[in-house]
Write a protein that holds these residues in place. Structure first.
Motif, short mmCIF file in Angstrom:
data_model
loop_
_atom_site.label_atom_id
_atom_site.label_comp_id
_atom_site.label_asym_id
_atom_site.label_seq_id
_atom_site.Cartn_x
_atom_site.Cartn_y
_atom_site.Cartn_z
N UNK A 217 11.58 0.61 5.89
CA UNK A 217 10.64 -0.47 5.59
C UNK A 217 9.15 0.07 6.20
N UNK A 218 8.07 -0.38 5.65
CA UNK A 218 6.85 -0.03 6.04
C UNK A 218 6.17 1.31 6.28
N UNK A 219 6.89 2.29 5.44
CA UNK A 219 6.35 3.67 5.62
C UNK A 219 5.03 3.71 5.05
N UNK A 220 4.25 4.74 5.50
CA UNK A 220 2.76 4.95 5.29
C UNK A 220 2.63 5.01 3.61
N UNK A 221 3.51 5.67 3.28
CA UNK A 221 3.15 6.00 1.64
C UNK A 221 3.23 4.75 0.94
N UNK A 222 3.82 3.71 1.37
CA UNK A 222 3.99 2.37 0.86
C UNK A 222 2.46 1.70 0.79
N UNK A 223 1.67 2.28 1.73
CA UNK A 223 0.26 1.47 1.60
C UNK A 223 -0.86 2.50 1.36
N UNK A 224 -0.82 3.88 1.36
CA UNK A 224 -1.79 4.69 1.11
C UNK A 224 -1.40 5.62 0.10
#
Length: 363
Positions: A217-224
């Protein structure tokens, strides 16, 4: 995988920043890494073929020593059958070899390679599991073959011929469906102890955040990433927000059809809501780059991939967030952040050039 001797990189003369300039007394001393420079000089002889294997296409090109593509062709990726993919690669090489004297072949593919560069340990798009691809292709092609990760190949191309020329410590980030990455450090592709370095998209940037395909959960690619941009836009549209009316109109009212590419196009056309969404994704991008700078201290980040068609609408908020979150900000030099220069052909250009250089070293 090709790993030239350690030392200074080859390439165009550097123009070092003030804090990198050496005292005059040191400038006259012999510089390390001349062996690597000589190998790159030798590698300039002859042409090479680069092959970029994706989940839907196989792209190939004849590449000269200056990174120019002289001819190219494409095929559809034939499902996930390893033997069928090998046959397509052979067909592409045979087509491109007509009329050219080819020295070597470089293969770039998504996945993990062993450190010797002979075996694909795992590929997410194809049924390659511990596949001895290099040996198979060398037997079929009767030429030297180099096997490398596609992100590593693209990073090498940007370092040799693109936005990263002259930079000793380069980190490349690819923004698409997810986030890919690679490093060129002191003239060599840095792959880590086990050959799987560069999975930057799976650094956890938001504990307990969005679920990632990797299982965390919360990997960078999930936001950018492009996927993150599309997801946030769909959430906005489902809420029937008045600021999302242009988004909904672009997909005939079906919020599920909204993608990152659609958001980017509308943002470039001036849509305020889509620009705000890109600004948010750019902020997450800059925060992740600051984390990487704290760990790796590169001189330059080169940002590529489909999401980069947004240009400064993405990079400016990224640069601001990077400066705001950089460890030691104000008391240390900061890496530059620039767009990649070679576009979607970087992978095949880099694979071809790596194969040329490494095959010269083996000869």
């Amino acid at each position: 995988m090709y790993a030239p001797p350690s030392g200074d990189q080859a390439g165009p003369p550097r123009r070092p920043a003030p804090w990198r300039r050496r005292p005059q007394s040191l400038q006259a001393r012999p510089r390390p890494g001349q062996g690597f420079r000589e190998h790159l000089r030798l590698g300039r002889k002859g042409l090479a073929i680069g092959i970029d294997i994706g989940g839907t296409k196989v792209a190939g090109g004849v590449v000269d020593a200056e990174g120019r593509i002289l001819s190219e062709t494409r095929r559809s990726t034939p499902g996930s059958d390893p033997r069928a993919v090998e046959r397509v690669i052979v067909d592409v090489v045979e087509e491109l070899s007509a009329g050219h004297r080819i020295w070597s072949v470089g293969i770039g593919a998504a996945g993990w390679m062993d450190l010797d560069g002979g075996t694909v340990l795992f590929s997410p798009h194809l049924a390659w599991r511990n596949e001895p691809l290099r040996a198979n292709l060398q037997r079929l092609l009767r030429r030297p073959v180099l096997l490398t990760n596609d992100a590593d190949a693209a990073a090498w191309a940007e370092w040799r011929f693109g936005a990263g020329q002259g930079e000793d410590r380069l980190v490349c980030i690819t923004l698409g469906t997810g986030i890919g990455g690679a490093m060129v450090m002191d003239g060599r592709v840095e792959r880590g102890r086990f050959g799987v370095a560069g999975e930057f998209g799976h650094q956890i940037i938001m504990p307990g955040g969005h679920r990632c395909e990797c299982g965390n959960r919360g990997c960078w690619e999930q936001y950018a990433s492009g996927n993150a941009l599309g997801r946030e836009a769909r959430i906005l549209a489902r809420a029937n927000s008045p600021v999302a009316q242009d988004l909904l109109a672009a997909v005939d009212g079906n919020a599920e059809q909204i993608t990152g590419a659609i958001v980017t196009d509308l943002a470039l056309a001036g849509d305020a809501a889509c620009r705000e969404l890109l600004d948010e994704v750019g902020g997450w991008l800059g925060m992740g780059l600051a984390n990487l700078a704290a760990a790796l201290d590169p001189g330059l980040f080169v940002i590529g991939g489909g999401l980069c068609s947004a240009g400064d609408l993405l990079l400016e908020p990224a640069r601001k967030a990077f400066a705001r979150n950089l460890t030691g900000r104000g008391f240390r030099p900061a890496a530059g952040i620039e767009l990649a220069a070679l576009g979607p052909n970087a992978g095949l250009i880099g694979a071809a050039d790596l194969s040329r250089v490494s095959s010269r070293m083996r000869s």
